[in-house]
Scaffold this motif. Structure first.
Motif, PDB file in Angstrom:
ATOM      1  N   SER A 276     -38.157 -30.460 -23.396  1.00  0.00           N
ATOM      2  CA  SER A 276     -38.201 -31.144 -22.101  1.00  0.00           C
ATOM      3  C   SER A 276     -36.983 -32.032 -21.892  1.00  0.00           C
ATOM      4  O   SER A 276     -36.990 -32.919 -21.040  1.00  0.00           O
ATOM      5  CB  SER A 276     -39.486 -31.992 -22.000  1.00  0.00           C
ATOM      6  N   ASP A 277     -35.930 -31.795 -22.668  1.00  0.00           N
ATOM      7  CA  ASP A 277     -34.732 -32.632 -22.617  1.00  0.00           C
ATOM      8  C   ASP A 277     -33.892 -32.347 -21.374  1.00  0.00           C
ATOM      9  O   ASP A 277     -34.010 -31.282 -20.760  1.00  0.00           O
ATOM     10  CB  ASP A 277     -33.889 -32.412 -23.868  1.00  0.00           C
ATOM     11  N   PRO A 278     -33.003 -33.282 -21.030  1.00  0.00           N
ATOM     12  CA  PRO A 278     -32.126 -33.080 -19.878  1.00  0.00           C
ATOM     13  C   PRO A 278     -30.961 -32.166 -20.209  1.00  0.00           C
ATOM     14  O   PRO A 278     -30.703 -31.859 -21.381  1.00  0.00           O
ATOM     15  CB  PRO A 278     -31.638 -34.500 -19.572  1.00  0.00           C
ATOM     16  N   LEU A 279     -30.253 -31.736 -19.184  1.00  0.00           N
ATOM     17  CA  LEU A 279     -28.988 -31.036 -19.350  1.00  0.00           C
ATOM     18  C   LEU A 279     -27.887 -32.087 -19.327  1.00  0.00           C
ATOM     19  O   LEU A 279     -27.863 -32.949 -18.450  1.00  0.00           O
ATOM     20  CB  LEU A 279     -28.776 -30.040 -18.215  1.00  0.00           C
ATOM     21  N   CYS A 280     -26.995 -32.034 -20.317  1.00  0.00           N
ATOM     22  CA  CYS A 280     -25.900 -32.998 -20.401  1.00  0.00           C
ATOM     23  C   CYS A 280     -24.571 -32.263 -20.348  1.00  0.00           C
ATOM     24  O   CYS A 280     -24.392 -31.227 -20.984  1.00  0.00           O
ATOM     25  CB  CYS A 280     -25.982 -33.791 -21.704  1.00  0.00           C
ATOM     26  N   ILE A 281     -23.611 -32.823 -19.614  1.00  0.00           N
ATOM     27  CA  ILE A 281     -22.277 -32.253 -19.487  1.00  0.00           C
ATOM     28  C   ILE A 281     -21.269 -33.328 -19.869  1.00  0.00           C
ATOM     29  O   ILE A 281     -21.291 -34.436 -19.321  1.00  0.00           O
ATOM     30  CB  ILE A 281     -22.011 -31.764 -18.053  1.00  0.00           C
ATOM     31  N   GLY A 282     -20.391 -33.013 -20.824  1.00  0.00           N
ATOM     32  CA  GLY A 282     -19.344 -33.947 -21.223  1.00  0.00           C
ATOM     33  C   GLY A 282     -19.691 -34.839 -22.392  1.00  0.00           C
ATOM     34  O   GLY A 282     -18.868 -35.647 -22.817  1.00  0.00           O
ATOM     35  N   GLY A 283     -20.870 -34.712 -22.952  1.00  0.00           N
ATOM     36  CA  GLY A 283     -21.301 -35.546 -24.075  1.00  0.00           C
ATOM     37  C   GLY A 283     -22.809 -35.534 -24.163  1.00  0.00           C
ATOM     38  O   GLY A 283     -23.494 -35.086 -23.243  1.00  0.00           O
ATOM     39  N   LYS A 284     -23.334 -36.030 -25.289  1.00  0.00           N
ATOM     40  CA  LYS A 284     -24.787 -36.000 -25.474  1.00  0.00           C
ATOM     41  C   LYS A 284     -25.480 -37.266 -25.024  1.00  0.00           C
ATOM     42  O   LYS A 284     -26.705 -37.355 -25.044  1.00  0.00           O
ATOM     43  CB  LYS A 284     -25.111 -35.730 -26.941  1.00  0.00           C
ATOM     44  N   GLY A 285     -24.737 -38.274 -24.633  1.00  0.00           N
ATOM     45  CA  GLY A 285     -25.310 -39.537 -24.184  1.00  0.00           C
ATOM     46  C   GLY A 285     -24.201 -40.548 -23.980  1.00  0.00           C
ATOM     47  O   GLY A 285     -23.027 -40.184 -23.828  1.00  0.00           O
ATOM     48  N   THR A 286     -24.548 -41.814 -23.992  1.00  0.00           N
ATOM     49  CA  THR A 286     -23.542 -42.865 -23.798  1.00  0.00           C
ATOM     50  C   THR A 286     -23.437 -43.796 -24.995  1.00  0.00           C
ATOM     51  O   THR A 286     -22.800 -44.844 -24.914  1.00  0.00           O
ATOM     52  CB  THR A 286     -23.861 -43.695 -22.533  1.00  0.00           C
ATOM     53  N   SER A 287     -24.067 -43.435 -26.109  1.00  0.00           N
ATOM     54  CA  SER A 287     -23.913 -44.243 -27.317  1.00  0.00           C
ATOM     55  C   SER A 287     -22.488 -44.091 -27.834  1.00  0.00           C
ATOM     56  O   SER A 287     -21.732 -43.213 -27.396  1.00  0.00           O
ATOM     57  CB  SER A 287     -24.915 -43.800 -28.378  1.00  0.00           C
TER      58      SER A 287
END
Length: 286
Positions: free
Chosen positions: A256-267
């Motif tokens: 149920s995860d989101p689709l991410c573009i350019g990286g896996k998060g902002t950490s």
């Protein structure tokens, strides 16, 4: 009388167990810390509806390429683009809006590409993974409809990376995580700038990687495509298969995860992509 009391006690305990089971079934699943909740139907995010930080939407004239079995982001906007805002960006079919997520002043800018626009991510940070590095990604809300399960599917993007922009980790497209989850991902990791396709199934921790035999970090645009067949994962650059790996035919990807573009998060250690991305796609059928 003692039997009656025992029967009443057992009935009471059973009622408690049923109540707990119902509560557990209704309790929302825990989400990864970098995930966000958004409307996956294509309706504007509340911030966009209120006119706060809303990003322009793709040109309707260019929206005919939407794939009914997947989705595509062209990043071709009719108006100005503000990649430093927190508004939404729609795919060509209006099904899964993306939000700009950023940290340490990171922004996403629009750059010309092939008669339209592409998106460029923050510049390379001297100290990879440092908290002070500028970061910015595009992220959707939960995207269950993109789960391929065991079926063939493909995903990828057009990318531009210079030899000076490579790093230890650079994620182009990602849905899911490799630990305790399932995943499909396209990345350009390492100084050599060779793209690779990664998938992880729900049944176990095995990570399957199809690594390209050539670099794409040459300052030119390349179309990179990952394709999962029945028992094979391939990576193609500009229409030519340049890497492959065998996978179990039973491997299933569902989360149920989101689709991410350019990286896996902002950490800090977010595998920030450096360079430009265009024409992101996920389709059913390899």
């Amino acid at each position: 009388m003692r039997f009656l009391r025992l029967r009443v006690a057992l009935c009471g305990a059973l009622a408690v167990l049923i109540a707990v089971a119902v509560w557990a079934a209704r309790r929302p699943a825990e989400r990864p810390p970098d995930a966000v909740t958004a409307d996956v139907t294509g309706s504007p995010h509340p911030a966009a509806s209120a006119g706060v930080g809303a990003l322009p939407q793709p040109s309707a004239a260019r929206s005919s390429g939407a794939d009914p079995g997947g989705l595509r982001y062209s990043f071709d906007f009719d108006e100005g683009f503000d990649g430093g805002s927190d508004g939404t960006i729609a795919d060509t079919g209006g099904r899964l809006p993306l939000r700009v997520r950023r940290a340490q002043g990171g922004t996403i800018t629009a750059v010309p590409h092939d008669g339209g626009l592409a998106v460029r991510f923050p510049p390379r940070c001297e100290h990879y993974g440092a908290e002070s590095c500028a970061r910015a990604i595009l992220q959707s809300g939960p995207a269950d409809f993109l789960n391929p399960g065991r079926l063939p599917f493909s995903y990828g993007a057009s990318i531009l990376v210079k030899s000076s922009e490579t790093s230890k980790g650079a994620n182009v497209v990602q849905k899911g995580f490799s630990v305790g989850d399932s995943q499909f991902k396209l990345q350009v990791d390492g100084a050599a700038g060779r793209p690779s396709c990664v998938i992880v199934g729900n049944a176990g921790p095995a990570i399957h990687v199809a690594l390209a035999s050539r670099t794409v970090a040459d300052g030119r645009w390349h179309r990179v495509e990952c394709s999962r067949g029945d028992s094979l994962l391939t990576v193609a650059v500009d229409g030519i298969v340049v890497g492959r790996t065998a996978i179990p035919s039973s491997l299933s990807i569902a989360n149920s995860d989101p689709l991410c573009i350019g990286g896996k998060g902002t950490s800090a250690n977010n595998d920030q992509f450096v360079g430009a991305i265009d024409d992101v796609f996920v389709t059913r059928g390899a």
